[in-house]
Design a protein around this motif. Structure first.
Motif, PDB file in Angstrom:
ATOM      1  N   ILE A   1      61.312  15.272  48.498  1.00 54.27           N
ATOM      2  CA  ILE A   1      61.772  15.416  49.559  1.00 54.27           C
ATOM      3  C   ILE A   1      61.649  16.553  50.114  1.00 54.27           C
ATOM      4  O   ILE A   1      60.521  16.863  50.601  1.00 54.27           O
ATOM      5  CB  ILE A   1      63.064  16.376  48.302  1.00 54.27           C
ATOM      6  N   THR A   2      62.123  15.434  51.380  1.00 57.37           N
ATOM      7  CA  THR A   2      61.493  16.213  52.310  1.00 57.37           C
ATOM      8  C   THR A   2      62.291  16.910  53.969  1.00 57.37           C
ATOM      9  O   THR A   2      63.583  16.071  53.768  1.00 57.37           O
ATOM     10  CB  THR A   2      60.270  14.806  53.199  1.00 57.37           C
TER      11      THR A   2
ATOM     12  N   TRP B   1      63.731  17.421  57.937  1.00 52.48           N
ATOM     13  CA  TRP B   1      64.072  16.351  59.186  1.00 52.48           C
ATOM     14  C   TRP B   1      62.543  16.558  60.657  1.00 52.48           C
ATOM     15  O   TRP B   1      63.009  15.793  60.939  1.00 52.48           O
ATOM     16  CB  TRP B   1      65.222  17.019  60.072  1.00 52.48           C
TER      17      TRP B   1
ATOM     18  N   LYS C   1      62.819  11.410  48.763  1.00 55.23           N
ATOM     19  CA  LYS C   1      63.949  11.289  49.495  1.00 55.23           C
ATOM     20  C   LYS C   1      64.467  12.301  51.018  1.00 55.23           C
ATOM     21  O   LYS C   1      63.687  13.471  51.373  1.00 55.23           O
ATOM     22  CB  LYS C   1      65.629  12.214  48.531  1.00 55.23           C
ATOM     23  N   PRO C   2      64.715  11.172  51.883  1.00 47.87           N
ATOM     24  CA  PRO C   2      64.625  11.989  53.207  1.00 47.87           C
ATOM     25  C   PRO C   2      64.952  13.004  53.308  1.00 47.87           C
ATOM     26  O   PRO C   2      66.160  12.849  52.550  1.00 47.87           O
ATOM     27  CB  PRO C   2      64.233  10.553  53.961  1.00 47.87           C
ATOM     28  N   SER C   3      65.127  13.890  54.399  1.00 51.32           N
ATOM     29  CA  SER C   3      66.660  14.435  55.292  1.00 51.32           C
ATOM     30  C   SER C   3      68.046  13.472  55.341  1.00 51.32           C
ATOM     31  O   SER C   3      67.397  12.261  56.144  1.00 51.32           O
ATOM     32  CB  SER C   3      65.960  14.997  56.039  1.00 51.32           C
ATOM     33  N   GLU C   4      68.654  13.507  55.213  1.00 47.73           N
ATOM     34  CA  GLU C   4      69.979  13.201  55.747  1.00 47.73           C
ATOM     35  C   GLU C   4      70.393  13.001  56.747  1.00 47.73           C
ATOM     36  O   GLU C   4      70.808  11.739  57.516  1.00 47.73           O
ATOM     37  CB  GLU C   4      71.110  13.908  55.014  1.00 47.73           C
TER      38      GLU C   4
ATOM     39  N   PRO D   1      72.106  15.932  49.058  1.00 47.64           N
ATOM     40  CA  PRO D   1      70.778  16.811  48.236  1.00 47.64           C
ATOM     41  C   PRO D   1      70.726  17.451  47.062  1.00 47.64           C
ATOM     42  O   PRO D   1      70.677  16.972  46.597  1.00 47.64           O
ATOM     43  CB  PRO D   1      70.198  17.199  50.057  1.00 47.64           C
ATOM     44  N   ASP D   2      72.372  18.224  47.351  1.00 49.05           N
ATOM     45  CA  ASP D   2      72.519  18.688  46.004  1.00 49.05           C
ATOM     46  C   ASP D   2      72.236  18.117  44.445  1.00 49.05           C
ATOM     47  O   ASP D   2      71.760  18.402  43.796  1.00 49.05           O
ATOM     48  CB  ASP D   2      73.415  19.884  46.433  1.00 49.05           C
TER      49      ASP D   2
ATOM     50  N   GLY E   1      69.285  15.961  44.606  1.00 50.65           N
ATOM     51  CA  GLY E   1      67.963  16.897  43.881  1.00 50.65           C
ATOM     52  C   GLY E   1      68.043  17.652  42.458  1.00 50.65           C
ATOM     53  O   GLY E   1      67.429  17.713  42.040  1.00 50.65           O
TER      54      GLY E   1
ATOM     55  N   PHE F   1      58.071  19.227  47.895  1.00 54.86           N
ATOM     56  CA  PHE F   1      59.245  19.479  48.098  1.00 54.86           C
ATOM     57  C   PHE F   1      58.706  20.446  49.625  1.00 54.86           C
ATOM     58  O   PHE F   1      57.840  20.872  49.642  1.00 54.86           O
ATOM     59  CB  PHE F   1      60.391  20.428  47.650  1.00 54.86           C
TER      60      PHE F   1
ATOM     61  N   SER G   1      63.022  24.625  52.891  1.00 57.64           N
ATOM     62  CA  SER G   1      63.530  26.059  52.944  1.00 57.64           C
ATOM     63  C   SER G   1      62.729  26.788  51.658  1.00 57.64           C
ATOM     64  O   SER G   1      62.773  25.739  51.328  1.00 57.64           O
ATOM     65  CB  SER G   1      64.948  26.582  52.912  1.00 57.64           C
TER      66      SER G   1
ATOM     67  N   VAL H   1      65.761  26.276  49.354  1.00 54.43           N
ATOM     68  CA  VAL H   1      65.679  25.064  48.267  1.00 54.43           C
ATOM     69  C   VAL H   1      64.633  24.700  47.573  1.00 54.43           C
ATOM     70  O   VAL H   1      64.530  24.421  45.941  1.00 54.43           O
ATOM     71  CB  VAL H   1      66.178  23.793  49.326  1.00 54.43           C
TER      72      VAL H   1
ATOM     73  N   LEU I   1      65.233  27.155  43.722  1.00 57.34           N
ATOM     74  CA  LEU I   1      66.144  25.726  43.382  1.00 57.34           C
ATOM     75  C   LEU I   1      65.565  25.441  42.736  1.00 57.34           C
ATOM     76  O   LEU I   1      66.317  24.272  41.173  1.00 57.34           O
ATOM     77  CB  LEU I   1      67.018  25.713  43.954  1.00 57.34           C
TER      78      LEU I   1
HETATM   79  P1  ADP Z   1      65.757  22.304  56.402  1.00 52.66           P
HETATM   80  O1  ADP Z   1      66.844  24.249  56.698  1.00 52.66           O
HETATM   81  O2  ADP Z   1      64.657  22.610  56.936  1.00 52.66           O
HETATM   82  O3  ADP Z   1      66.643  21.389  57.016  1.00 52.66           O
HETATM   83  P2  ADP Z   1      66.343  22.270  53.661  1.00 52.66           P
HETATM   84  O4  ADP Z   1      65.676  22.821  52.657  1.00 52.66           O
HETATM   85  O5  ADP Z   1      67.913  22.781  53.488  1.00 52.66           O
HETATM   86  O6  ADP Z   1      65.480  22.883  55.025  1.00 52.66           O
HETATM   87  O7  ADP Z   1      66.248  20.737  53.584  1.00 52.66           O
HETATM   88  C1  ADP Z   1      64.810  20.145  53.226  1.00 52.66           C
HETATM   89  C2  ADP Z   1      64.842  18.777  52.325  1.00 52.66           C
HETATM   90  O8  ADP Z   1      66.072  20.096  51.913  1.00 52.66           O
HETATM   91  C3  ADP Z   1      65.840  17.625  53.160  1.00 52.66           C
HETATM   92  O9  ADP Z   1      65.364  16.712  52.748  1.00 52.66           O
HETATM   93  C4  ADP Z   1      67.568  18.430  52.416  1.00 52.66           C
HETATM   94  O10 ADP Z   1      67.929  17.170  52.105  1.00 52.66           O
HETATM   95  C5  ADP Z   1      67.205  18.832  51.003  1.00 52.66           C
HETATM   96  N1  ADP Z   1      68.125  19.853  50.249  1.00 52.66           N
HETATM   97  C6  ADP Z   1      69.103  20.726  50.627  1.00 52.66           C
HETATM   98  N2  ADP Z   1      69.161  21.287  50.008  1.00 52.66           N
HETATM   99  C7  ADP Z   1      69.321  20.712  48.883  1.00 52.66           C
HETATM  100  C8  ADP Z   1      69.255  20.781  47.435  1.00 52.66           C
HETATM  101  N3  ADP Z   1      70.509  21.934  47.422  1.00 52.66           N
HETATM  102  N4  ADP Z   1      68.523  20.039  46.470  1.00 52.66           N
HETATM  103  C9  ADP Z   1      67.209  18.921  46.890  1.00 52.66           C
HETATM  104  N5  ADP Z   1      67.147  19.436  47.880  1.00 52.66           N
HETATM  105  C10 ADP Z   1      67.727  19.603  48.767  1.00 52.66           C
END
Ligand code: ADP
Length: 473
Positions: free
Chosen positions: A145-146, A148, A172-175, A205-206, A209, A223, A226, A229, A232
């Motif tokens: 999970i990566t 953006w 699963k890249p960032s949306e 993502p949730d 994920g 991963f 943040s 996440v 979690l």
């Molecule tokens: P940032 O604030 O740097 O975007 P995030 O942790 O929100 O950091 O996002 C990093 C990656 O985690 C993205 O691919 C995002 O889609 C994914 N992500 C965000 N929320 C969740 C979640 N609840 N479960 C799994 N992956 C998640």
């Protein structure tokens, strides 16, 4: 490039019921649509990876290395178009995107080379009749999970190493920035990767994920993102005792001592602070200046900031837009909170253009340790400055955070350098340099900045299991 991208599952592009838009943060224009894999697509990708793993794990290191080297040259061959895509979906200046393509490609090449060096060990046995050794084998199906902010490099650092180790990957890249990853998917087809070793799914993502972290077929989660996440995912992975690697948030100190080369330190700060408009996990977040050089440093810094060009990443600029309205709100909150608690605004502090996500480089002085800019990653172009007298004060303030990813310091005293590496609670150091990223860096942090390292000599290690054999010969 397609107008609408599906998931890459088992070597083919698969459509689903719903789509979501990917937008350019510079002008909010729609770039294209991507299908949301939802539960059905996610489970399909898991099944495909599990099937592909049965054969991929049996391939020789030479074969895997060959596939990765082909992939590496295709990424470099398409450098220009990939860089433009990175800029369109992330907003970062094109010159930074070009560097990211080279940096990202270097992880694929490095993994292809390290793959050939993967080995176990044979011990000299304590008993004549025994042979004792261990072997290294791939952990199995990996979910990556990566984030953006490095849509290419964060993918290749994980996917290159995982495939080199003999694992299959579901990415699963960032949306916010899925297109760069999907272009990598196109190149994996061109490189004739066996079907299913590299699957890509997009969507909420949730939901995705949750499935990936709880599914027992997935043996490893890697991963970057943040701490919230990451924590979690760690919790959700605990039921099936998954192997997990986390590269999380930072709160990097940037310390300038009185014996530092000030011009070098100012340049170092420009590099460490303004790359991607301050939106990297290793961005300098708290600046500590020795009282003797504080004034001159501030003058030289402001001079440099006046010359920085803000605008579209596709044009010649130094600072592009922030990624989203939420990112902008966070930056504005941090500045307001600091000013409310007594900080002085020395430079910038507002939007560069109304109704945009372009924010001015901003300098705040008179920073206190109870301010949000001190405690949290600002992920924006804010430079919060504190003054110190003795080394001990700087070290204590720098360590006063739950994070421990990157740190930077500038001094010409070798003895001080050694003691700072000992005393600062961080995973990576830029010494007289604002740049620390290379495939040679075992990238990762201590404290709540994560678990494990990526890249460097041990790049395959997070994707390997160890099996020990005690053989009665
Ligand atoms: P940032 O604030 O740097 O975007 P995030 O942790 O929100 O950091 O996002 C990093 C990656 O985690 C993205 O691919 C995002 O889609 C994914 N992500 C965000 N929320 C969740 C979640 N609840 N479960 C799994 N992956 C998640």
């Amino acid at each position: 490039m397609k107008k609408r991208y599906g998931s890459l599952i088992n070597g083919s592009w698969v459509k689903h019921k719903k789509t979501f838009d990917v937008r350019n943060p510079f002008d909010n224009s729609k770039i294209l649509e991507v299908y949301d894999a939802e539960e059905t697509g996610t489970l399909e990708a898991i099944e495909s990876s599990a099937n592909a793993f049965k054969e991929w794990k049996k391939t020789s290191a030479e074969e895997r290395s060959y596939f990765l080297k082909t992939f590496h040259s295709l990424v470099l061959k398409n450098k220009k178009s990939i860089a433009q895509t990175i800029t369109k979906e992330s907003g970062k200046p094109l010159k930074e995107s070009c560097i990211e393509v080279e940096y990202g490609a270097s992880f694929i090449e490095w993994s292809a080379n390290q793959c050939l060096r993967n080995c176990g060990k044979i011990f000299e046995s304590p008993e004549q009749t025994k042979r004792m050794f261990y072997v290294k084998q791939p952990v199995g199906v990996v979910a990556a999970i990566t984030p953006w902010n490095f849509p290419l490099a964060m993918v290749t650092r994980k996917v290159g190493a995982a495939l080199a180790a003999g694992c299959c990957v579901i990415l699963k890249p960032s949306e916010l920035t899925p297109i760069t990853a999907l272009l990598l998917g196109e190149l994996s087809i061109e490189a004739k990767f066996p079907s299913g070793i590299f699957n890509i799914i997009n969507g909420k993502p949730d939901m995705i994920g949750d499935i990936l972290s709880k599914n027992s077929t997935i043996k490893k989660i890697t991963f970057t993102g943040s701490t919230k996440v990451g924590s979690l995912l760690m919790k959700n992975s605990s039921k099936t005792i998954k192997n997990i690697s986390l590269e999380l948030g930072g709160n990097a100190p940037f310390i300038v001592f009185s014996d530092a080369d000030i011009d070098l330190a100012v340049q170092g700060l420009i590099n460490a602070k303004f790359r991607n408009a301050g939106q990297t996990c290793i961005s300098a977040n708290r600046i500590f200046l020795n009282k003797e050089i504080y004034e001159i440093f501030l003058i030289k810094l402001k001079d440099r900031l006046k010359k920085m060009k803000i605008g579209s990443g596709l044009k010649d600029c130094d600072i592009g837009p922030l990624i989203s309205k939420q990112a902008l709100q966070k930056v504005e909150n941090h500045i307001q909170d600091a000013i409310d608690k007594g900080a002085k605004l020395e430079f910038g502090g507002k939007l560069y253009k109304p109704n945009s996500l372009l924010f001015e480089p901003t300098v705040l002085t008179n920073i206190k340790q109870n301010m949000l800019v001190f405690k949290r990653e600002n992920f924006g172009p804010i430079v919060p400055i504190l003054i110190f007298d003795k080394d001990r004060e700087a070290i204590e303030m720098a360590n006063n955070t739950e994070y421990g990813l990157a740190s930077y310091f500038f001094t010409s005293n070798p003895k001080r350098i050694w003691s700072l590496v000992d005393d600062l609670e961080y995973g990576m150091f830029g010494v007289n340099s604002g740049k620390i990223s290379t495939y040679l860096n075992p990238f990762g942090g201590v404290k709540e900045s994560g678990l494990g390292r990526e890249g460097s000599l041990q790049t395959l290690e997070p994707f390997l299991e160890t099996k020990f054999v005690n053989w009665n010969f």
